[in-house]
Design an enzyme around this catalytic site. Structure first.
Site, PDB file in Angstrom:
ATOM      1  N   ASN A   9       0.858  -1.082   0.097  1.00  0.00           N
ATOM      2  CA  ASN A   9      -0.201  -0.010   0.038  1.00  0.00           C
ATOM      3  C   ASN A   9       0.988   1.085   0.089  1.00  0.00           C
ATOM      4  OD1 ASN A   9      -1.899   1.925   0.545  1.00  0.00           O
ATOM      5  ND2 ASN A   9      -2.339   1.513   2.681  1.00  0.00           N
ATOM      6  N   TRP A  10       1.008   1.926  -1.127  1.00  0.00           N
ATOM      7  CA  TRP A  10       1.870   3.069  -1.194  1.00  0.00           C
ATOM      8  C   TRP A  10       1.277   4.428  -0.674  1.00  0.00           C
ATOM      9  CZ3 TRP A  10       4.276   2.788  -7.099  1.00  0.00           C
ATOM     10  CH2 TRP A  10       4.972   1.609  -7.185  1.00  0.00           C
ATOM     11  N   LYS A  11       0.032   4.475  -0.262  1.00  0.00           N
ATOM     12  CA  LYS A  11      -0.635   5.512   0.143  1.00  0.00           C
ATOM     13  C   LYS A  11      -0.313   6.734  -0.929  1.00  0.00           C
ATOM     14  CE  LYS A  11       0.262   3.372   4.577  1.00  0.00           C
ATOM     15  NZ  LYS A  11       0.224   3.662   6.112  1.00  0.00           N
ATOM     16  N   HIS A  94      -9.380   0.870   4.612  1.00  0.00           N
ATOM     17  CA  HIS A  94      -8.233   0.911   5.328  1.00  0.00           C
ATOM     18  C   HIS A  94      -8.323   1.832   6.696  1.00  0.00           C
ATOM     19  CE1 HIS A  94      -4.208   2.405   6.070  1.00  0.00           C
ATOM     20  NE2 HIS A  94      -3.669   1.309   5.513  1.00  0.00           N
ATOM     21  N   SER A 211       3.469  -2.301  10.333  1.00  0.00           N
ATOM     22  CA  SER A 211       4.824  -2.343  10.443  1.00  0.00           C
ATOM     23  C   SER A 211       5.723  -3.704  10.072  1.00  0.00           C
ATOM     24  CB  SER A 211       5.258  -2.011  11.957  1.00  0.00           C
ATOM     25  OG  SER A 211       4.842  -0.611  12.045  1.00  0.00           O
ATOM     26  N   GLY A 232       2.677  -1.157   4.305  1.00  0.00           N
ATOM     27  CA  GLY A 232       2.787   0.000   3.962  1.00  0.00           C
ATOM     28  C   GLY A 232       4.432   0.738   3.635  1.00  0.00           C
ATOM     29  N   GLY A 233       4.909   1.131   4.562  1.00  0.00           N
ATOM     30  CA  GLY A 233       6.064   1.781   4.510  1.00  0.00           C
ATOM     31  C   GLY A 233       7.372   0.935   3.834  1.00  0.00           C
TER      32      GLY A 233
HETATM   33  C1  PEP Z   1      -0.807  -0.084   5.888  1.00  0.00           C
HETATM   34  O1  PEP Z   1      -0.909   1.047   5.568  1.00  0.00           O
HETATM   35  O2  PEP Z   1      -1.576  -0.749   5.654  1.00  0.00           O
HETATM   36  C2  PEP Z   1       0.676  -0.442   6.614  1.00  0.00           C
HETATM   37  C3  PEP Z   1       0.393  -1.514   7.574  1.00  0.00           C
HETATM   38  O3  PEP Z   1       1.376   0.528   6.895  1.00  0.00           O
HETATM   39  P1  PEP Z   1       2.801   0.058   7.531  1.00  0.00           P
HETATM   40  O4  PEP Z   1       3.261  -1.193   7.094  1.00  0.00           O
HETATM   41  O5  PEP Z   1       3.600   1.402   7.241  1.00  0.00           O
HETATM   42  O6  PEP Z   1       2.712  -0.109   9.020  1.00  0.00           O
END
Ligand code: PEP
Length: 249
Positions: A9-11, A94, A211, A232-233
Site C-alpha cells: 500500500n503506497w498511500k 483502510h 509495520s 505500507g512503509g
Molecule cells: C498500511 O498502511 O496498511 C500499513 C500496514 O502500513 P505500515 O506497514 O507502514 O505499518
C-alpha cells in the site's frame, strides 16, 4: 491450501516517474520468487503507468480506494468500471480512510459489493485502535467490521475476498503485533468468517498488516492463519518488499 498474498500500500507516495522506477526495480528483485501472489497499490495517478510496466510480470496491481457508483456527478471519485483492466485488487476500508475520511462499515460494504460486481477483488481492511485494544475490545471491533463488510455477499463472493487484519496501533508505528497476537486475531477473524460462510472460511485469505518489514515477515507469515501481509512503509523500498515476498514464498 491458501496462496499467500503480499500487497504493498503506497498511500500518497510516488509521482509517476518515481512509481515506474520503483516497480522496475521490484520486477527485477522478485524474479524467481514463487508460491506467493504479489501486488502493488500505487496512487490512482500512477495506476495506468504501473499496470502497463508490470504487464507480463508476476506482480499484480491494486487500487487503494474506490467509489461505489458506476458513474455520475461525484467530483473527485474513481469508480469500479474505471479500474477494470487496470487492477485486480482494491483495498477497501483502510483505517486511514475510516479515520480521516469518515468511512463506515456501511460504506465499506457498498464498496465491496460494487467492486465484486465489476469482477475486481476487495482487500477488506479491519482492525482495532489503541483505545479499543487496551479496553479488550479487539474481538468486538473486528466482528462488527467483518460482519458489516461481508453483509449480503453470497458464499461465492465471500470466498474471493481478502481480509487485512491491521491493528491501527501497529500501522506506521514500528510497533508490530507479535506473531502470537497477530495469529490470535487472525484465527478469531476466521472464526467470524466461519459463522458467515462455513463452506468458504478456510479459503479466505487473511493478511496481517502493521509495520511488517524484511526482518519480522518470516515469523509473522509462518503463523497458520496469516496468509500474507498488507505492507505500507516497507513497500516503498524494492529490496524490503521483495524480501517480504520471498519470505512468503
Ligand atoms: C498500511 O498502511 O496498511 C500499513 C500496514 O502500513 P505500515 O506497514 O507502514 O505499518
Amino acid at each position: 491450501m491458501r496462496t499467500p498474498i503480499i500487497a504493498g500500500n503506497w498511500k500518497a507516495f510516488k509521482t509517476i516517474p518515481e512509481a515506474l522506477a520503483l516497480v522496475g526495480e521490484l520486477a527485477d528483485s522478485v524474479r524467481g520468487v514463487s508460491g506467493v501472489e504479489m501486488a502493488v497499490c500505487p496512487p490512482f495517478t500512477a495506476l495506468a503507468a504501473v499496470a502497463e510496466r508490470l504487464r507480463g510480470t508476476s506482480i499484480k496491481v491494486g487500487a487503494q480506494n474506490v467509489y461505489w457508483e458506476k458513474q455520475g456527478a461525484y467530483t473527485g471519485e474513481i469508480t469500479p468500471p474505471m479500474l477494470q483492466g487496470l487492477v485486480d485488487y482494491v483495498i477497501i476500508g483502510h483505517s486511514e480512510r475510516r479515520k480521516l475520511f469518515g468511512e463506515t462499515d456501511e460504506t465499506v460494504n457498498k464498496k465491496v459489493h460494487a467492486v465484486l460486481a465489476h469482477n475486481l477483488l476487495p482487500i477488506i481492511a479491519v482492525g482495532e485502535n489503541l483505545d479499543e485494544n487496551e479496553a479488550g475490545k479487539t474481538g468486538a471491533v473486528v466482528t462488527r467490521q467483518i460482519r458489516g463488510g461481508f453483509q449480503g455477499l453470497s458464499a461465492d463472493q465471500a470466498r474471493t475476498c481478502v481480509v487485512a487484519y491491521e491493528p491501527v496501533w501497529a500501522i506506521g508505528t514500528g510497533e508490530t503485533a507479535t506473531p502470537a497476537v497477530a495469529q490470535q486475531a487472525c484465527a478469531y477473524i476466521r472464526g467470524v468468517l466461519r459463522e458467515i460462510s462455513p463452506v468458504y472460511a478456510d479459503a479466505i485469505r487473511i493478511q496481517y498488516g502493521g509495520s511488517v518489514n524484511a526482518e519480522n515477515a518470516a515469523e509473522l507469515l509462518s503463523q497458520p492463519d496469516i496468509d500474507g501481509a498488507l505492507v505500507g512503509g516497507a513497500s516503498l523500498k524494492a529490496d524490503q518488499f521483495a524480501a517480504i515476498c520471498a519470505a512468503a514464498g
